[in-house]
Design a protein around this motif. Structure first.
Motif, mmCIF file in Angstrom:
data_model
loop_
_atom_site.group_PDB
_atom_site.id
_atom_site.type_symbol
_atom_site.label_atom_id
_atom_site.label_comp_id
_atom_site.label_asym_id
_atom_site.label_seq_id
_atom_site.Cartn_x
_atom_site.Cartn_y
_atom_site.Cartn_z
ATOM 1 N N MET A 175 0.979 -1.253 0.149
ATOM 2 C CA MET A 175 -0.070 -0.463 0.089
ATOM 3 C C MET A 175 1.305 1.249 0.227
ATOM 4 N N ASP A 176 0.035 2.351 -0.821
ATOM 5 C CA ASP A 176 0.852 3.590 -0.944
ATOM 6 C C ASP A 176 1.121 4.446 -0.125
ATOM 7 N N TYR A 177 1.492 4.742 1.445
ATOM 8 C CA TYR A 177 1.164 6.169 2.106
ATOM 9 C C TYR A 177 1.584 7.271 2.171
ATOM 10 N N PRO A 178 1.170 8.651 2.002
ATOM 11 C CA PRO A 178 1.520 9.571 2.548
ATOM 12 C C PRO A 178 2.848 10.091 3.196
ATOM 13 N N GLY A 179 2.732 9.194 4.307
ATOM 14 C CA GLY A 179 3.946 9.450 5.122
ATOM 15 C C GLY A 179 5.242 8.661 5.069
ATOM 16 N N ASN A 180 5.964 9.772 6.030
ATOM 17 C CA ASN A 180 7.409 8.564 5.547
ATOM 18 C C ASN A 180 7.502 7.902 6.926
ATOM 19 N N LEU A 181 8.431 6.334 7.021
ATOM 20 C CA LEU A 181 9.067 5.898 8.088
ATOM 21 C C LEU A 181 10.392 5.993 7.893
ATOM 22 N N PHE A 182 10.474 6.542 8.422
ATOM 23 C CA PHE A 182 11.927 6.088 8.711
ATOM 24 C C PHE A 182 12.675 5.078 10.061
ATOM 25 N N VAL A 183 13.177 4.077 9.232
ATOM 26 C CA VAL A 183 13.877 3.347 10.644
ATOM 27 C C VAL A 183 15.304 3.661 10.400
ATOM 28 N N VAL A 184 15.791 3.500 12.151
ATOM 29 C CA VAL A 184 16.980 4.142 12.034
ATOM 30 C C VAL A 184 17.724 2.594 12.926
ATOM 31 N N ALA A 185 18.856 2.244 12.697
ATOM 32 C CA ALA A 185 19.162 0.998 13.427
ATOM 33 C C ALA A 185 20.825 1.123 13.806
ATOM 34 N N ALA A 186 21.228 0.301 14.814
ATOM 35 C CA ALA A 186 22.358 0.543 15.236
ATOM 36 C C ALA A 186 23.070 -0.613 16.358
ATOM 37 N N PRO A 187 23.895 -0.507 16.643
ATOM 38 C CA PRO A 187 24.520 -1.667 17.539
ATOM 39 C C PRO A 187 24.403 -0.301 19.088
ATOM 40 N N SER A 188 23.624 -1.051 20.203
ATOM 41 C CA SER A 188 23.859 0.139 21.487
ATOM 42 C C SER A 188 25.303 0.358 22.052
ATOM 43 N N GLY A 189 24.652 1.583 22.351
ATOM 44 C CA GLY A 189 26.046 2.422 22.833
ATOM 45 C C GLY A 189 26.455 3.728 21.335
ATOM 46 N N THR A 190 25.440 3.187 19.942
ATOM 47 C CA THR A 190 26.466 4.251 19.173
ATOM 48 C C THR A 190 25.390 5.243 19.070
ATOM 49 N N GLY A 191 24.438 5.843 19.550
ATOM 50 C CA GLY A 191 24.391 7.037 20.171
ATOM 51 C C GLY A 191 23.038 7.148 18.853
ATOM 52 N N LYS A 192 22.403 6.088 18.641
ATOM 53 C CA LYS A 192 21.157 6.182 18.162
ATOM 54 C C LYS A 192 20.036 6.772 18.642
ATOM 55 N N SER A 193 19.871 6.844 20.025
ATOM 56 C CA SER A 193 18.731 6.756 20.952
ATOM 57 C C SER A 193 19.090 8.834 20.825
ATOM 58 N N SER A 194 19.910 9.313 21.085
ATOM 59 C CA SER A 194 20.307 10.526 21.220
ATOM 60 C C SER A 194 20.101 11.503 20.096
ATOM 61 N N LEU A 195 20.596 10.518 18.981
ATOM 62 C CA LEU A 195 20.435 11.096 17.778
ATOM 63 C C LEU A 195 19.161 11.361 17.171
ATOM 64 N N VAL A 196 18.017 10.090 17.484
ATOM 65 C CA VAL A 196 16.277 10.483 16.964
ATOM 66 C C VAL A 196 16.019 11.568 17.903
ATOM 67 N N LYS A 197 16.158 11.421 19.198
ATOM 68 C CA LYS A 197 15.704 12.208 20.078
ATOM 69 C C LYS A 197 16.227 13.635 19.742
ATOM 70 N N ALA A 198 17.123 13.937 19.926
ATOM 71 C CA ALA A 198 17.524 15.119 18.898
ATOM 72 C C ALA A 198 16.844 15.812 17.356
ATOM 73 N N LEU A 199 16.713 14.694 16.956
ATOM 74 C CA LEU A 199 16.119 15.375 15.807
ATOM 75 C C LEU A 199 14.548 15.317 16.001
ATOM 76 N N MET A 200 13.893 15.046 17.066
ATOM 77 C CA MET A 200 12.428 15.356 16.597
ATOM 78 C C MET A 200 12.049 16.001 18.079
ATOM 79 N N GLU A 201 13.106 17.049 18.309
ATOM 80 C CA GLU A 201 13.284 17.777 19.123
ATOM 81 C C GLU A 201 13.547 19.450 18.212
#
Ligand code: 5GP
Length: 206
Positions: free
Chosen positions: A1-27
């Motif tokens: 199905m074609d959805y109008p919104g974007n689905l971004f998926v961010v993955a990384a080994p733990s400790g890479t700083g992924k959560s801080s990056l995603v949090k900062a993006l949303m801010e």
């Protein structure tokens, strides 16, 4: 199905700083919403049910799997984690963007279901730096850190299956890269036509 919104998926080994990056993006970008996963692991530190995760029992997790409530789920470092289907489909169905912060197994399951999902892999600058960050974070016992580092080798090899790679050496630079990926998706022809129908009409572009 074609959805109008974007689905971004961010993955990384733990400790890479992924959560801080995603949090900062949303801010800085209110257009991107997070998804709160379900997990069977126990809360850590200040984590609150319904905020970082929905913390549920193994039986409840089994029930959700059986009912098909998860878009994807995976066993990560001995605990199960899953992304619930309903919230994601509603949001991207109504044109909103979502960012999933999940492990690589879940990311690849999402890509099979949503070929348009944008997969981003975050790499640490080196293994030494990854170990230092895990130790500094102080959230995990030394044996857990060793397990996470052992798993990291297999996880890092998955980067080749992702659309984009960010090397998180300097946080501000990595955040700039993530924002650029999000921004570029919104400049795609199909997205611009949806966002600016009047402009396209006035320019006689179909
Ligand atoms: P942590 O226990 O450190 O919060 O998360 C461990 C790993 O599980 C991280 O890589 C995290 O991104 C991943 N994870 C969190 N939620 C989900 C999910 O819903 N699905 C999958 N597949 N992985 C998840």
């Amino acid at each position: 199905m074609d959805y109008p919104g974007n689905l971004f998926v961010v993955a990384a080994p733990s400790g890479t700083g992924k959560s801080s990056l995603v949090k900062a993006l949303m801010e800085v970008d209110a257009g991107v919403a997070p998804s709160v996963s379900h997990t069977t692991r126990a809360p850590r530190g200040q984590e609150k049910d319904g905020r970082e995760y929905f913390f549920i029992s193994n039986d409840d997790f089994d029930g959700m799997v059986a009912r098909g409530d998860f878009l994807e789920w995976a066993l990560v470092h001995g605990n199960r984690y899953g992304t619930s289907r309903r919230a994601i489909e509603q949001r991207i169905g109504s044109g909103g963007d979502v960012v999933l912060e999940i492990d690589w197994q879940g990311a690849l399951q999402i890509k099979r279901l949503f070929p348009d999902a944008i997969l981003v892999f975050v790499l640490p600058p080196s293994l030494d730096e990854l170990r230092a960050r895990l130790t500094r974070r102080g959230e995990d016992a030394p044996d857990v850190i060793e397990l996470r580092l052992c798993n990291a080798a297999e996880e890092l090899a998955q980067a080749e299956n992702f659309d984009f790679v960010i090397i998180n050496e300097i946080f501000e630079r990595a955040l700039f890269d993530l924002k650029a990926i999000v921004h570029a998706q919104r400049l795609k022809y199909i997205a611009q036509r949806r966002a600016r129908p009047d402009t396209f009409k006035a320019l006689n572009i179909v």
